[in-house]
Design an enzyme around this catalytic site. Structure first.
Site, short mmCIF file in Angstrom:
data_model
loop_
_atom_site.label_atom_id
_atom_site.label_comp_id
_atom_site.label_asym_id
_atom_site.label_seq_id
_atom_site.Cartn_x
_atom_site.Cartn_y
_atom_site.Cartn_z
N MET A 145 44.85 45.73 39.68
CA MET A 145 43.94 44.65 39.98
C MET A 145 43.84 43.75 38.78
O MET A 145 43.00 43.97 37.94
CB MET A 145 42.58 45.25 40.32
CG MET A 145 41.47 44.30 40.73
SD MET A 145 41.12 42.91 39.71
CE MET A 145 39.47 42.61 39.97
N PRO A 146 44.67 42.78 38.67
CA PRO A 146 44.45 41.80 37.62
C PRO A 146 43.29 40.88 37.98
O PRO A 146 43.12 40.49 39.14
CB PRO A 146 45.76 41.01 37.57
CG PRO A 146 46.76 41.89 38.21
CD PRO A 146 46.00 42.66 39.25
N PHE A 147 42.48 40.58 37.00
CA PHE A 147 41.45 39.55 37.12
C PHE A 147 41.92 38.42 36.23
O PHE A 147 42.20 38.63 35.04
CB PHE A 147 40.10 40.09 36.66
CG PHE A 147 39.02 39.06 36.70
CD1 PHE A 147 38.41 38.73 37.89
CD2 PHE A 147 38.62 38.40 35.54
CE1 PHE A 147 37.41 37.77 37.94
CE2 PHE A 147 37.64 37.44 35.58
CZ PHE A 147 37.02 37.13 36.77
#
Length: 137
Positions: free
Chosen positions: A1-3
């Site tokens: 999950m890249p933000f």
């Protein structure tokens, strides 16, 4: 999950959307995140109520007011080669999608662990999956 956070000078909605799409597509292609794993904050700075400052010649790279800052926070585990491929792909797609020259694209990666993420409901979903032996990327 890249933000992902993207900050850009003189960026209207169209340019911000193109930059966001470029970064997301690069993340999917270079490090294999799922296509629906999309969490971004996109901000344009017009210089009247906000400011971006940068070293115009730092490390011998000439930057101008088309500079774009990309900050990616993701779980640790990617190799140096994957990160290099990601930097190249972001710069390539930023130019293709938004007309931003690669010299004006600065990327910073911050890594953390599964327990550092909550996707809602006050739960660390990745940490639970790790405890069960599940593999969420």
């Amino acid at each position: 999950m890249p933000f992902v956070r993207i900050d850009a000078i003189r960026a209207d909605d169209k340019r911000l959307e193109a930059l966001g799409r470029a970064v997301h597509d690069a993340l999917v292609e270079a490090i294999g995140i799922p296509a629906d794993d999309l969490f971004q904050v996109l901000t344009g700075h017009d210089g009247t109520r906000s400011m971006i400052r940068y070293g115009a010649e730092y490390l011998g790279v000439h930057r101008d007011d088309d500079v774009v800052f990309v900050a990616v926070t993701m779980r640790s585990g990617r190799t140096a080669e994957q990160k290099q491929a990601l930097y190249r792909k972001i710069a390539e797609l930023a130019e293709e999608y938004a007309g931003t020259e690669p010299r004006n694209v600065l990327v910073k990666i911050t890594e953390n662990e599964s327990i550092d993420w909550s996707f809602g409901d006050g739960v660390a979903q990745y940490a639970r999956a790790d405890l069960r032996g599940g593999g969420i990327s």
